[in-house]
Design an enzyme around this catalytic site. Structure first.
Site, PDB file in Angstrom:
ATOM      1  N   HIS A  38     -10.862  -5.118  10.156  1.00 11.78           N
ATOM      2  CA  HIS A  38     -11.487  -4.943   8.848  1.00 11.78           C
ATOM      3  C   HIS A  38     -12.750  -4.116   8.948  1.00 11.78           C
ATOM      4  O   HIS A  38     -13.536  -4.078   8.023  1.00 11.78           O
ATOM      5  CB  HIS A  38     -11.849  -6.311   8.246  1.00 11.78           C
ATOM      6  N   GLU A  62       0.835  -1.208   0.000  1.00 12.13           N
ATOM      7  CA  GLU A  62       0.000   0.000   0.000  1.00 12.13           C
ATOM      8  C   GLU A  62       0.863   1.249   0.000  1.00 12.13           C
ATOM      9  O   GLU A  62       0.610   2.189  -0.736  1.00 12.13           O
ATOM     10  CB  GLU A  62      -0.918   0.024   1.228  1.00 12.13           C
TER      11      GLU A  62
END
Lengths: 334, 472
Positions: A126, A57
């Site tokens: 998450h 990322e």
């Protein structure tokens, strides 16, 4: 049209209209997108415009920002915004602040998009909501669509915007269908950034929400209507810039406010709305502002615990009633 | 120039390495829109579809050639396909040593006396270019001294010098074209000097006055200039590396005859961004040159505490990137290496890694006193006896292109410019109030317009609380 199709068509049209727009992220190409948002785009535009990246990322966010410095218009997809934390230095220090720190020499026309907030049974790492994190940073714009119309219009506006935009989608909304007018389907359709939408007009209490909670707020409004409380539901659409004018105008009309969000309560979006209303419409408030937010715990996994950790329609109904001085106990009934 | 490049690209295979004789396996199509299959010859292993990104891509085709030798073909039963290609099996359990035993040698052209070492490969520099390089090295040295003093006198808040690294700065800049985009760390102002940034412009940024291109938004030494293709310096370390790959990708899409050159120190290579950038640049085959200024120290962290590899050059191979180690204090070596690296990056559309060995003569910055963590005689040794400016001066003088009078003429002129620039910059007005609120977004949002209005009203009502020399 489903939200998924809305996003897909928006990406497709913007990539078709402007060759500088390109999509980059994990699984966006061959896999058609982790949530199938970018379905068909690789076949249509080729690997130069739809880039599958290694799992880094920080890497691809930095690369996207660099590409934006030089005039391309990247759309960076995070598989979920939880993973954006691994790249947050580039989002804040390299993207958000660059135009200011370079005195306008380096603009960053980039869009960071992906699912945000709670899904279903995915646990703490998450399910985090980043709306207030990114919305606190000057230089960024933060959008949170709810319906297909929002998804299409806001994504198109975000891609066309010369400033860096954080676009917070919701995984559970991807499959939901909403009616769309012909105007929405037109390729030039855009929703203005910074304007909230009044989804349902009312006169007794204002309920603000964004993303999935808009649906919950609307259901709550239905229930409240049966009990004689007319709720006005505002779909924020834009977290930064926050449409303080619409919110305050509504509160001046109804005199009561309930803010709803899925994220954690402290320093959340509701806190900012509350501060804004207290500063500008203090005299109009007939009751304290009620904040409905997720439980102040990392999201648990077990289904029963998860349900208790996330706002439900009943919580919104109860909060609205409290704001209207109908006596209802504070704690959620078991 | 082509000879220089071919001679210095060594591959791992024993066959002669000539770019024109790269064999592209049959079955690889040039058309980049259709996926093609890697020519695996095993059974049962899933074939991977690999998408060719650009027509210019050669590097991924070469992978199999690079990794196979003649020995492999003999005994097919000892080799098997794995994702990525054929790998030979051996029955002996052998760990690759953590070091190759011998350190990677360092490319050098001039000795400490400024004499060309016999047998050196290098690009001959003209008198004009050499004199310009030398003059700008001296200017950088003097600018550093004077601005450092200005900070010590409290006239600017911060400064950091490039002492000891003048050759890396100027020689690399000289080897590039004006279209090449630079993403610096922060110890590379020499590049701006070479490209024509004036001493006044440097001073304006350090003093944060209204003529600063950064509108007073950044700390001193955080220069940036779009017209000089020098991306604004950013404090977090190594963030410029993946950004450089992004810009290189953009240049690649535009098929420009230019590359991106990005700098970092030895410390910066520990950042995650270094890994991500190098890995990505290799996979996307981006035309970027990574220059690592290995100067021995990252503030007080010596390189022995920074990494355990043989410096930075060996990391290139780990990512599939061509790399070279060069004497960073040798102008001719730096110039030749960077020029060659640039050629490779653009013509072959690939990243290149250059490790330039040097020494950080100065303190990390004005906030540091390096005598607290390293011996003073080490600093003095490198400053006096391994000084890149003196070394190059000897070579330039030996060619009859420089003299003592030219030296004093240059130094007097630069000193005057420096003192005047500082004086002017100090007396120039600060940026106007309006610049507090501009550039946050493309179009100023209503909340900022309101804040500015409120601020002006407050100043109007309480003028005694607002500094008189700051413009409104």
């Amino acid at each position: 049209m489903t939200v998924r199709d809305a996003l897909n068509s928006a990406l497709d049209e913007e990539m078709s209209a402007d060759p500088k727009v390109f999509l980059m992220g994990e699984e966006v190409g061959e896999y058609q997108g982790a949530y199938k948002i970018s379905k068909g785009l690789l076949d249509k535009y080729g690997p130069e415009r739809v880039l599958d990246t290694p799992i880094t990322e920080a890497g691809f966010t930095g690369i996207g920002v660099g590409a934006a410095y030089h005039g391309l218009k990247p759309v960076i997809e995070f598989m979920t915004f939880n993973f954006s934390m691994q790249a947050i230095d580039h989002i804040i220090n390299s993207a958000a602040k660059s135009n200011y720190m370079s005195a306008g020499q380096m603009s960053v026309p980039i869009v960071f998009r992906g699912p945000n907030g709670a899904a279903a049974g995915v646990g703490a790492q998450h399910s985090h909501c980043y709306a207030s994190w990114y919305a606190s940073c000057p230089g960024l714009k933060v959008l949170a669509p709810y319906s297909s119309e929002d998804a299409r219009g806001l994504l198109k506006a975000a891609i066309r915007d010369p400033d860096p935009v954080v676009f917070l989608e919701n995984e559970l909304l991807y499959g939901e269908t909403f009616p769309v007018s012909a105007e929405v389907l037109d390729s030039s359709f855009c929703v203005p950034i910074g304007k909230a939408k009044i989804e349902r007009e009312g006169k007794d209490v204002t309920i603000t929400a964004f993303s999935k909670m808009v649906g919950y707020a609307l259901k709550a409004a239905e229930i409240l209507a049966k009990e004689g409380i007319s709720a006005e539901v505002i779909n924020l659409r834009s977290i930064r810039p926050l449409d303080r004018d619409t919110i305050n105008a509504s509160v001046r009309k109804t005199n009561r406010l309930v803010t709803v969000e899925e994220g954690f309560p402290q320093h959340g979006v509701g806190a900012e709305i509350c501060a804004s209303v207290v500063e500008e419409s203090f005299g109009y408030l007939d009751a304290p502002v009620e904040r409905i937010a997720g439980a102040d715990v990392p999201m648990p996994y077990a289904a029963n615990l998860e349900r208790l950790a996330v706002p439900q329609v009943e919580d919104i109904v109860r909060a609205a009633k409290r704001a209207c001085y109908r006596s209802v106990p504070m704690a959620a009934a078991a | 120039m082509g000879i220089l490049r071919q001679k210095f690209w060594t591959s791992s295979s024993s066959r002669p390495s000539s770019l024109s004789s790269i064999f592209i396996p049959a079955g690889i199509h040039e058309d980049h829109s259709t996926p093609h299959v890697f020519p695996f010859n095993s059974t049962g292993v899933s074939t991977r579809y690999s998408l060719q990104r650009f027509k210019s891509t050669q590097a991924s085709n070469q992978l199999e050639q690079l990794y196979s030798t003649d020995d492999d073909d003999h005994d097919n039963s000892q080799a098997l396909d794995f994702p990525g290609g054929k790998v030979t099996y051996i029955p002996e359990m052998r760990f690759l040593s953590e070091s190759s035993g011998k350190r990677v040698p360092c490319y050098r052209v001039l000795n400490e006396n400024g004499e060309i070492i016999t047998g050196s490969d290098y690009e001959q520099l003209s008198e004009e270019v050499s004199v310009k390089i030398y003059s700008i090295m001296v200017s950088l040295q003097m600018m550093d001294t004077v601005f450092y003093e200005a900070q010590r006198q409290g006239r600017i808040s911060f400064y950091l010098t490039s002492a000891g690294e003048e050759a890396i700065n100027i020689a690399s800049a000289a080897a590039l074209s004006a279209d090449d985009i630079i993403l610096p760390q922060y110890r590379e102002p020499g590049i701006l000097l070479w490209r024509g940034f004036t001493i006044q412009e440097f001073a304006n940024q350090c003093f944060g006055n209204k003529d600063d291109y950064g509108k007073g938004r950044q700390m001193p030494i955080h220069y940036g200039s779009k017209k000089h293709n020098f991306v604004t310096i950013s404090s977090p370390i190594a963030t410029q590396l993946p950004q450089a790959v992004g810009i290189a990708y953009s240049l690649k899409m535009d098929r420009k005859d230019a590359c991106v050159v990005t700098y970092t120190g030895d410390g910066g290579t520990s950042e995650g961004d270094f890994h991500a950038a190098l890995n990505f640049s290799a996979v996307t085959e981006a035309p970027v040159v990574f220059i690592c200024r290995n100067n021995g120290w990252a503030i007080s962290t010596h390189i022995s505490e920074q990494f355990r590899s043989d410096g930075i050059v060996v990391r290139g191979r780990a990512y599939g990137i061509r790399s070279i180690r060069v004497d960073g204090n040798d102008v001719l070596a730096v110039y030749s290496a960077i020029h060659a690296a640039r050629e490779m990056a653009i013509s072959e559309q690939r990243p290149v890694l250059v490790e330039a060995l040097s020494y950080r003569v100065g303190h990390h910055s004005t906030s540091d006193d390096s005598t607290k963590y390293r011996p003073v005689d080490e600093i003095v040794y490198w400053k006096m006896e391994r000084n890149p400016v003196n070394r190059f001066r000897k070579w330039v003088e030996r060619n009859g292109w420089w003299s003592e009078e030219k030296e004093s003429e240059l130094r007097n002129s630069v000193k005057k410019q420096l003192l005047q620039a500082i004086q002017v910059a100090e007396q120039t007005e600060k940026p106007p109030l309006e610049d507090l609120f501009s550039d946050v977004y493309d179009i100023r949002p209503p909340n900022l317009r309101e804040q500015e209005k409120q601020l002006r009203e407050t100043i109007y009502r309480h003028p005694q609380d607002y500094p008189s020399h700051v413009p409104l």
